[in-house]
Write a protein that holds these residues in place. Structure first.
Motif, PDB file in Angstrom:
ATOM      1  N   PRO A 417      44.989 -23.883  18.798  1.00 25.37           N
ATOM      2  CA  PRO A 417      44.935 -25.291  18.376  1.00 25.37           C
ATOM      3  C   PRO A 417      45.233 -25.819  17.134  1.00 25.37           C
ATOM      4  N   PHE A 418      45.087 -24.943  16.252  1.00 22.94           N
ATOM      5  CA  PHE A 418      45.675 -25.381  14.611  1.00 22.94           C
ATOM      6  C   PHE A 418      47.073 -25.350  14.535  1.00 22.94           C
ATOM      7  N   ALA A 419      47.607 -24.338  15.264  1.00 22.80           N
ATOM      8  CA  ALA A 419      49.234 -23.964  15.105  1.00 22.80           C
ATOM      9  C   ALA A 419      49.888 -25.293  15.851  1.00 22.80           C
ATOM     10  N   LEU A 420      49.394 -25.851  16.946  1.00 26.36           N
ATOM     11  CA  LEU A 420      49.860 -27.044  17.534  1.00 26.36           C
ATOM     12  C   LEU A 420      49.740 -28.285  16.662  1.00 26.36           C
ATOM     13  N   GLN A 421      48.499 -28.380  16.279  1.00 25.37           N
ATOM     14  CA  GLN A 421      48.304 -29.542  15.402  1.00 25.37           C
ATOM     15  C   GLN A 421      48.923 -29.735  13.902  1.00 25.37           C
ATOM     16  N   HIS A 422      48.989 -28.512  13.304  1.00 28.05           N
ATOM     17  CA  HIS A 422      49.549 -28.613  12.294  1.00 28.05           C
ATOM     18  C   HIS A 422      51.228 -28.267  11.824  1.00 28.05           C
ATOM     19  N   PHE A 423      51.757 -27.311  13.102  1.00 25.65           N
ATOM     20  CA  PHE A 423      53.042 -26.910  12.978  1.00 25.65           C
ATOM     21  C   PHE A 423      53.964 -27.445  14.084  1.00 25.65           C
ATOM     22  N   ASN A 424      53.227 -27.857  15.046  1.00 27.76           N
ATOM     23  CA  ASN A 424      53.842 -28.544  16.357  1.00 27.76           C
ATOM     24  C   ASN A 424      54.902 -27.450  17.062  1.00 27.76           C
ATOM     25  N   ARG A 425      54.465 -26.348  16.916  1.00 29.12           N
ATOM     26  CA  ARG A 425      55.207 -25.295  17.783  1.00 29.12           C
ATOM     27  C   ARG A 425      54.319 -24.143  18.504  1.00 29.12           C
ATOM     28  N   MET A 426      54.839 -23.750  19.499  1.00 25.71           N
ATOM     29  CA  MET A 426      54.194 -22.760  20.159  1.00 25.71           C
ATOM     30  C   MET A 426      55.213 -21.506  20.439  1.00 25.71           C
ATOM     31  N   LEU A 491      58.175 -27.266  21.358  1.00 28.85           N
ATOM     32  CA  LEU A 491      57.793 -28.268  20.552  1.00 28.85           C
ATOM     33  C   LEU A 491      56.860 -28.986  20.906  1.00 28.85           C
ATOM     34  N   VAL A 492      55.626 -29.271  20.339  1.00 27.62           N
ATOM     35  CA  VAL A 492      54.561 -29.908  20.777  1.00 27.62           C
ATOM     36  C   VAL A 492      54.192 -31.144  19.700  1.00 27.62           C
ATOM     37  N   ALA A 493      53.931 -32.489  20.230  1.00 28.06           N
ATOM     38  CA  ALA A 493      53.564 -33.448  19.437  1.00 28.06           C
ATOM     39  C   ALA A 493      52.179 -33.236  18.969  1.00 28.06           C
ATOM     40  N   SER A 494      51.662 -33.803  17.541  1.00 25.20           N
ATOM     41  CA  SER A 494      50.435 -33.582  17.297  1.00 25.20           C
ATOM     42  C   SER A 494      49.448 -34.323  17.960  1.00 25.20           C
ATOM     43  N   ALA A 495      48.240 -34.111  18.521  1.00 22.28           N
ATOM     44  CA  ALA A 495      47.178 -34.773  18.981  1.00 22.28           C
ATOM     45  C   ALA A 495      46.617 -35.919  18.093  1.00 22.28           C
ATOM     46  N   PRO A 496      45.767 -36.899  18.702  1.00 20.77           N
ATOM     47  CA  PRO A 496      45.026 -37.719  18.079  1.00 20.77           C
ATOM     48  C   PRO A 496      44.091 -36.835  16.979  1.00 20.77           C
ATOM     49  N   ALA A 497      43.954 -37.751  15.972  1.00 17.96           N
ATOM     50  CA  ALA A 497      42.948 -37.037  14.666  1.00 17.96           C
ATOM     51  C   ALA A 497      41.698 -36.661  15.135  1.00 17.96           C
ATOM     52  N   TRP A 498      41.029 -36.897  16.177  1.00 17.52           N
ATOM     53  CA  TRP A 498      39.554 -36.563  16.620  1.00 17.52           C
ATOM     54  C   TRP A 498      39.748 -35.232  17.334  1.00 17.52           C
ATOM     55  N   ALA A 499      41.004 -34.896  17.825  1.00 17.57           N
ATOM     56  CA  ALA A 499      41.186 -33.837  18.712  1.00 17.57           C
ATOM     57  C   ALA A 499      40.966 -32.325  18.094  1.00 17.57           C
ATOM     58  N   GLU A 569      62.218 -33.757   9.063  1.00 17.20           N
ATOM     59  CA  GLU A 569      61.949 -32.778  10.142  1.00 17.20           C
ATOM     60  C   GLU A 569      60.304 -32.815  10.351  1.00 17.20           C
ATOM     61  N   ARG A 570      59.573 -32.913   9.106  1.00 18.15           N
ATOM     62  CA  ARG A 570      58.059 -32.747   9.396  1.00 18.15           C
ATOM     63  C   ARG A 570      57.453 -34.082  10.406  1.00 18.15           C
ATOM     64  N   TRP A 571      58.011 -34.889  10.044  1.00 15.59           N
ATOM     65  CA  TRP A 571      57.798 -36.436  10.984  1.00 15.59           C
ATOM     66  C   TRP A 571      58.258 -36.180  12.269  1.00 15.59           C
ATOM     67  N   ALA A 572      59.510 -35.755  12.574  1.00 21.22           N
ATOM     68  CA  ALA A 572      60.002 -35.755  13.994  1.00 21.22           C
ATOM     69  C   ALA A 572      59.170 -34.630  14.858  1.00 21.22           C
ATOM     70  N   GLN A 573      58.922 -33.509  14.087  1.00 24.14           N
ATOM     71  CA  GLN A 573      58.150 -32.621  14.697  1.00 24.14           C
ATOM     72  C   GLN A 573      56.695 -32.937  15.110  1.00 24.14           C
ATOM     73  N   ARG A 574      56.108 -33.651  14.119  1.00 30.49           N
ATOM     74  CA  ARG A 574      54.697 -34.139  14.289  1.00 30.49           C
ATOM     75  C   ARG A 574      54.767 -35.123  15.723  1.00 30.49           C
ATOM     76  N   ARG A 575      55.914 -35.734  15.734  1.00 34.27           N
ATOM     77  CA  ARG A 575      55.851 -36.706  17.002  1.00 34.27           C
ATOM     78  C   ARG A 575      56.572 -36.182  18.158  1.00 34.27           C
ATOM     79  N   GLY A 576      56.832 -34.847  18.318  1.00 28.81           N
ATOM     80  CA  GLY A 576      57.237 -34.055  19.540  1.00 28.81           C
ATOM     81  C   GLY A 576      58.678 -34.512  19.557  1.00 28.81           C
ATOM     82  N   LEU A 577      59.484 -34.663  18.534  1.00 24.80           N
ATOM     83  CA  LEU A 577      60.925 -35.165  18.518  1.00 24.80           C
ATOM     84  C   LEU A 577      61.762 -34.009  17.894  1.00 24.80           C
TER      85      LEU A 577
END
Length: 688
Positions: A417-426, A491-499, A569-577
């Motif tokens: 979960p932390f890798a997906l939310q912070h780094f947006n990659r699996m 590439l996985v977009a970040s989830a909402p802040a509460w997740a 790149e950080r913005w794009a990855q965070r949004r799954g782009l």
């Protein structure tokens, strides 16, 4: 509840961490009196819980509340303790003089040094930051301890790349880094007054670390020596960017930074060696406890390794955890237990409450908690006394393989979960890569590196370093194969802040609670994976207006592909782009020249941009306003220059930072970075 009788104390560091997190979630800095009041209230609650005749459940709730208040107070006290001067945004380059405190890991712009400035042109002594990180291009960094002078562009640490993104300025604040810069001239030697004693000690230690890193690279060669130096000293200055990317893409990046794995291998290696040595000396074995002597040696090894590594935050956390385990051995307690881990987490947060915001802390303690919980639940195999050795060997091998698979799977699920939310990659093949690399790292690479690093200053480290080089070569091959395999990264977009907080609490519930009820934490642990993602915004603008990205499908079209690349790149990855790599996608949609871009017929968003730092003339501005609904202008402009058109200039970005714009039902919705950051000591330039 009887099954939880010895587990309630495990929730005290969780409550303490929630208190720290509550402090960092505020949008305004609380007064110091609030922290003192919270600390006093925490003490009063603890006294009441002990002396009042109340039920056990009520007392436990009071104790957890007290720890939560204590975490809030500790975070505020820590913030006040590290507060220091911050460099303002300067209009042009300035001369800077200071001592090279350390050589930092390189960034995308080149090698970097950490400078303790004694003078910055245009700043008073009280305004001079404690530390400034300077990027050097095409220049060999000077060794720590040298006094240098250079011309540089110096600015405050950068804000988040996008609204809700990771706040790098907050990290810099707690590391006493009050400015970042880019050197325009090579560093030149200069005579400066003698620095304070603490700085002298830090520079001597860092100089020794830098010299050791150079010896390792010289002995092993550039291909493997850079990774070896990173694993021993935590400094990535010699590691090629391609190797770093392969390690990240394969899920092996944790081997580069000093982590719990490194501390466990070094401390465990020394522990096993000393214990075997004591056992081999009958006279000594009859008079001392080999286990306790080995634990003391392990503590010393961990302390030495912490100094050699430069004591970065991950190494410090790992050293505290390892020290708690060795101390448990000395005091006849279980070395590996959830209670020991809880104590280590509490110590870390007492010293560094800001750790609760850092991905490294979240991932390391989630993984460790999951592994210790697995060890508690793992069935103890029945050993047959008279079984033939081939059968025992097969049973042991299968048990080891099963334990390795389970450990890698559990650690991967806990950190996922932390890798997906912070780094947006699996990393699709991360589990297989770690299974292949772990034996090489544990039994060949790290022990050889530890011996080689210890013997290198004596000129005797070539043979163990050569063995370590073989291990590093094998791990590099594993990383390259896993990183270059088809579909290696998703590439996985970040989830909402509460997740993410939900996932963290769900993982902790599964680890700390005993019995079938623990499985109620599963849906919470999967919150990051299951939470719905909102539609990505239409466009993004960098914090200084120097870069714009427009969404087209699942791609982010960069208006200036070679400018502010990291932030984009950080913005794009965070949004799954996926960010565009060159100007071709832009030129197919927008009409651009050196300083402007205007939307073409097929443009996905009616936005026009102006890049020059000079104020545009009336004709240029009118042409841009006639072509688009939104105009991005880099310099500052007065408002209401283009009626009916949204004009965003340097004035807006200076106040709001990076921007996301979404178009819904014919209206534009803006989300500014500073609105989410609030007004805190590390949000320089934020609105009051």
């Amino acid at each position: 509840m009887r099954a939880q009788a010895d587990r309630w104390s495990l929730w005290t560091p969780v409550a303490f961490g929630l208190g720290c997190a509550a402090y960092f979630a505020l949008d305004r800095e609380p007064l110091g009196l609030v922290a003192w009041g919270a600390a006093a209230l925490a003490l009063a609650i603890l006294i009441a819980a002990r002396r009042l005749n109340i039920s056990r459940s009520a007392a436990l709730l009071l104790i957890l509340a007290a720890f939560g208040l204590a975490g809030f107070s500790a975070a505020k006290f820590r913030t006040d303790a590290v507060a220091g001067p911050v460099a303002p945004a300067m209009d042009g380059p300035a001369w800077i003089e200071g001592w090279v405190a350390d050589v930092a890991s390189p960034g995308q712009g080149g090698s970097r040094i950490l400078l303790a400035p004694t003078w910055i042109e245009g700043l008073e002594s009280a305004e001079t930051p404690t530390r400034v990180r300077i990027t050097l291009r095409d220049v060999t960094p000077p060794a720590p301890g040298q006094a240098v002078r250079m011309l540089a562009l110096v600015n405050p640490p950068p804000p988040p790349a996008s609204p809700g993104g990771y706040d790098f300025a907050r990290d810099a604040f707690f590391e006493s880094i009050g400015g970042v810069g880019f050197a325009l001239t090579p560093p030149e030697a200069v005579d400066l007054p003698k620095p304070p004693g603490r700085l002298v000690l830090d520079m001597r230690i860092n100089a020794a670390r830098w010299a050791l890193a150079q010896k390792i690279v010289a002995s092993m060669g550039a291909e493997t020596g850079g990774l070896a130096a990173a694993m021993v000293m935590g400094n990535q200055a010699f590691v090629p960017l391609e190797q770093i990317e392969h390690m990240r893409a394969s899920g092996l990046a944790h081997l580069i930074s000093i982590s719990g794995l490194h501390m466990a291998i070094v401390g465990g290696f020394v522990f096993a060696g000393v214990r075997a040595g004591v056992a081999a000396w009958p006279w000594l074995a009859l008079r001392v406890s080999s286990k306790k002597v080995a634990a003391l040696a392990g503590l010393s090894a961990v302390a030495c390794y912490l100094v050699v590594s430069g004591a970065p935050a991950p190494a410090e956390r790992a050293a505290i955890t390892a020290s708690v385990a060795f101390a448990a051995v000395i005091f006849d307690r279980r070395a590996i237990s959830l209670h020991g881990l809880a104590l280590a987490a509490l110590i870390v947060m007492l010293i560094h409450p800001e750790a609760v915001t850092e991905p490294g802390f979240q991932m390391s303690f989630a993984a460790t908690a999951a592994l210790v919980a697995l060890a508690e639940a793992w069935p103890r195999p029945i050993r047959e006394i008279s079984a033939p050795w081939p059968i025992r060997l097969a049973q042991t091998s299968l048990a080891w393989l099963g334990a390795s698979l389970a450990a890698s799977f559990v650690a991967g699920m806990a950190t996922g979960p932390f890798a997906l939310q912070h780094f947006n990659r699996m990393a699709t093949f991360g589990l297989l890569a770690n299974l292949a690399a772990s034996p090489i790292s544990s039994f060949l690479m790290m022990p050889s590196l530890a011996i080689g690093a210890a013997l290198a200053p004596l000129g005797l480290g070539d043979i163990p370093l050569m063995a370590a080089g073989w291990g590093i070569g094998l791990i590099t091959d594993v990383a390259r194969i896993a990183a270059e395999a088809p579909g290696a990264n998703l590439l996985v977009a970040s989830a909402p802040a509460w997740a993410l907080p939900s996932a963290f609490l769900g993982i902790l519930w599964m680890c700390l609670w005993r019995g079938p009820v623990r499985w109620l934490g599963v849906p919470f642990a999967l919150a990051v994976s299951l939470a719905p993602r909102s539609e990505p915004p239409t466009l993004w603008v960098a914090a200084d207006g120097a870069q714009v990205a427009v969404r087209q499908g699942d791609q982010a079209i960069l208006m200036r592909p070679d400018v502010k690349r990291f932030a984009a790149e950080r913005w794009a990855q965070r949004r799954g782009l996926t960010p565009s790599q060159d100007e071709a996608p832009r030129d197919a949609l927008y009409v651009c020249d050196r300083w402007t871009c205007r939307p073409g017929r097929d443009a996905p968003a009616p936005v026009a941009t102006y890049w020059s730092r000079k104020v545009p003339d009336a004709e240029t501005l009118a042409r841009l306003c006639a072509a688009a609904e939104v105009v991005i202008v880099r310099p500052e402009l007065p408002p209401n220059l283009c009626p009916g058109v949204i004009v965003l200039s340097g004035t807006d970005f200076a106040q709001g930072g990076a921007l996301e714009l979404s178009r819904k039902d014919g209206a534009w919705l803006a989300l500014w970075t500073q609105d989410l950051r609030g007004r805190r000591p590390w949000t320089w330039g934020a609105k009051s």
